[in-house]
Scaffold this motif. Sequence first.
Motif, mmCIF file in Angstrom:
data_model
loop_
_atom_site.group_PDB
_atom_site.id
_atom_site.type_symbol
_atom_site.label_atom_id
_atom_site.label_comp_id
_atom_site.label_asym_id
_atom_site.label_seq_id
_atom_site.Cartn_x
_atom_site.Cartn_y
_atom_site.Cartn_z
ATOM 1 N N SER A 132 0.832 -1.092 0.191
ATOM 2 C CA SER A 132 0.034 0.016 0.014
ATOM 3 C C SER A 132 0.853 1.204 0.166
ATOM 4 C CB SER A 132 -0.826 -0.031 1.238
ATOM 5 O OG SER A 132 -1.961 1.026 0.878
ATOM 6 N N GLY A 133 2.116 1.167 -0.700
ATOM 7 C CA GLY A 133 2.980 2.286 -0.681
ATOM 8 C C GLY A 133 3.665 2.402 0.392
ATOM 9 N N PHE A 134 3.706 1.889 1.518
ATOM 10 C CA PHE A 134 4.604 2.080 2.670
ATOM 11 C C PHE A 134 5.994 1.301 2.218
ATOM 12 C CE2 PHE A 134 0.238 1.811 4.681
ATOM 13 C CZ PHE A 134 0.338 3.301 5.102
ATOM 14 N N VAL A 135 5.976 0.479 1.639
ATOM 15 C CA VAL A 135 7.601 -0.012 1.289
ATOM 16 C C VAL A 135 8.316 1.280 0.727
ATOM 17 C CG1 VAL A 135 8.899 -1.805 -0.048
ATOM 18 C CG2 VAL A 135 6.950 -2.366 1.112
ATOM 19 N N SER A 136 7.709 1.763 -0.499
ATOM 20 C CA SER A 136 8.381 2.890 -0.911
ATOM 21 C C SER A 136 8.746 4.040 -0.238
ATOM 22 C CB SER A 136 7.793 3.264 -2.225
ATOM 23 O OG SER A 136 6.390 3.930 -1.870
ATOM 24 N N GLN A 137 8.019 4.172 0.891
ATOM 25 C CA GLN A 137 8.320 5.286 1.949
ATOM 26 C C GLN A 137 9.521 4.824 2.662
ATOM 27 O OE1 GLN A 137 4.952 6.716 4.211
ATOM 28 N NE2 GLN A 137 3.644 6.479 2.541
ATOM 29 N N VAL A 138 9.482 3.790 3.070
ATOM 30 C CA VAL A 138 10.565 2.999 3.921
ATOM 31 C C VAL A 138 11.942 3.386 2.969
ATOM 32 C CG1 VAL A 138 11.885 1.049 4.786
ATOM 33 C CG2 VAL A 138 9.428 1.398 5.361
ATOM 34 N N GLY A 139 11.903 3.053 1.549
ATOM 35 C CA GLY A 139 12.778 2.877 0.837
ATOM 36 C C GLY A 139 13.476 4.517 0.562
ATOM 37 N N GLU A 140 12.662 5.298 0.823
ATOM 38 C CA GLU A 140 12.937 6.792 0.502
ATOM 39 C C GLU A 140 13.442 7.210 1.892
ATOM 40 O OE1 GLU A 140 9.474 8.422 -0.740
ATOM 41 O OE2 GLU A 140 9.511 7.695 -2.689
ATOM 42 N N GLY A 141 13.592 6.417 3.040
ATOM 43 C CA GLY A 141 14.200 7.047 4.288
ATOM 44 C C GLY A 141 13.180 7.435 5.283
ATOM 45 N N LYS A 142 11.796 7.301 4.793
ATOM 46 C CA LYS A 142 10.817 7.979 5.572
ATOM 47 C C LYS A 142 10.423 6.936 6.592
ATOM 48 C CE LYS A 142 8.797 10.714 1.826
ATOM 49 N NZ LYS A 142 7.713 10.768 0.820
ATOM 50 N N ASP A 143 9.962 7.500 7.876
ATOM 51 C CA ASP A 143 9.558 6.428 8.911
ATOM 52 C C ASP A 143 7.887 6.828 8.938
ATOM 53 O OD1 ASP A 143 9.347 4.873 11.293
ATOM 54 O OD2 ASP A 143 10.080 6.500 12.606
ATOM 55 N N PRO A 144 7.304 5.703 8.546
ATOM 56 C CA PRO A 144 5.748 5.544 8.833
ATOM 57 C C PRO A 144 5.379 5.254 10.323
ATOM 58 C CG PRO A 144 6.773 3.517 7.797
ATOM 59 C CD PRO A 144 7.915 4.299 7.857
ATOM 60 N N PHE A 145 5.909 6.268 11.136
ATOM 61 C CA PHE A 145 5.531 6.234 12.667
ATOM 62 C C PHE A 145 4.254 5.993 12.910
ATOM 63 C CE2 PHE A 145 5.111 10.460 11.592
ATOM 64 C CZ PHE A 145 3.908 10.783 12.342
ATOM 65 N N TYR A 146 3.443 6.189 12.037
ATOM 66 C CA TYR A 146 1.991 6.288 12.324
ATOM 67 C C TYR A 146 1.435 4.803 12.198
ATOM 68 C CZ TYR A 146 2.442 7.063 7.504
ATOM 69 O OH TYR A 146 2.812 7.184 6.301
ATOM 70 N N LEU A 147 2.035 3.706 11.646
ATOM 71 C CA LEU A 147 1.766 2.600 11.579
ATOM 72 C C LEU A 147 1.879 1.735 12.565
ATOM 73 C CD1 LEU A 147 3.016 1.337 8.052
ATOM 74 C CD2 LEU A 147 0.660 2.001 8.677
ATOM 75 N N GLN A 148 0.909 0.688 12.801
ATOM 76 C CA GLN A 148 0.794 -0.162 14.125
ATOM 77 C C GLN A 148 2.360 -1.077 13.763
ATOM 78 O OE1 GLN A 148 -2.204 -2.748 14.643
ATOM 79 N NE2 GLN A 148 -3.753 -1.178 14.050
#
Length: 262
Positions: free
Chosen positions: A204-220
């Motif tokens: 759902s797009g979260f893998v590319s966010q991780v790949g860009e160095g972003k931290d999806p902190f709001y995820l469980q």
Amino acid sequence: MFYRLNILRIAIKNRFFPVQNSIPKQNFYRSLSVLNTSDEQYSTAHSIKQSPILESVHEKTLASGQFSIMMVSSLQGSFLKSLVQMSKATKVLEIGSFTGYSALCIAEGLKERGPEAKIVTLEKDEEFFKTAKENVESSGLGHMIELKLGAALDTLSTLDNAIQYDLIFIDADKENYINYYNTILERNLLSDDGTIIADNVLFSGFVSQVGEGKDPFYLQPIYKSAAEHLHLFNEYVAKDQRTTQVILPCFDGLSIIRKRKV
């Protein structure tokens, strides 16, 4: 700030655990799909219709509750069936049976391959295994499907590696994708012209966010961990000289992996 964070939390909750009545039933289980709802509905309406057997298992799984999100969509099921037909596969291995729906889609694609055609599907959860077994046994396709209960890594290590598979579908715990991939290649379970299909590699797009160095902190934590492990898997395969990989941004991300020709 707190207001925006609360809105964000609500959005994330609705994304992963939507209220069933808020969206059409046929899309409830695919809230993680990369396709938007209208595109998926249109594509499904203009694609080959599923057999009554598949429709029945699909509907029963949808009605089973929030775990139904683990099932591939009916459109992806049709894709798997067509892929098997196009590739002329005769032996298929699936890692992650869930309720048996995807295995049945694949089995329908194998029907024209003759008496040697077979799918082996692995499931570690006893309840899911029981449900899959019931669905397979009542489908009329049970003679083509072998279900194996147990941790997939353990089962993979004991499979007869004199038998190679033309298609291997990975749709199980994301933390072990690299381990599944390595075990498949090291034990030579994939035929020379075979294909590995790894599901959910975009998550759902979260893998590319991780790949860009972003931290999806709001995820469980469980979803954040899955996204991080899937990024590691994609990176690992991309750098592996044994194979080639193409990632398709459809469904929830599909990685098409084949042995590199020497």
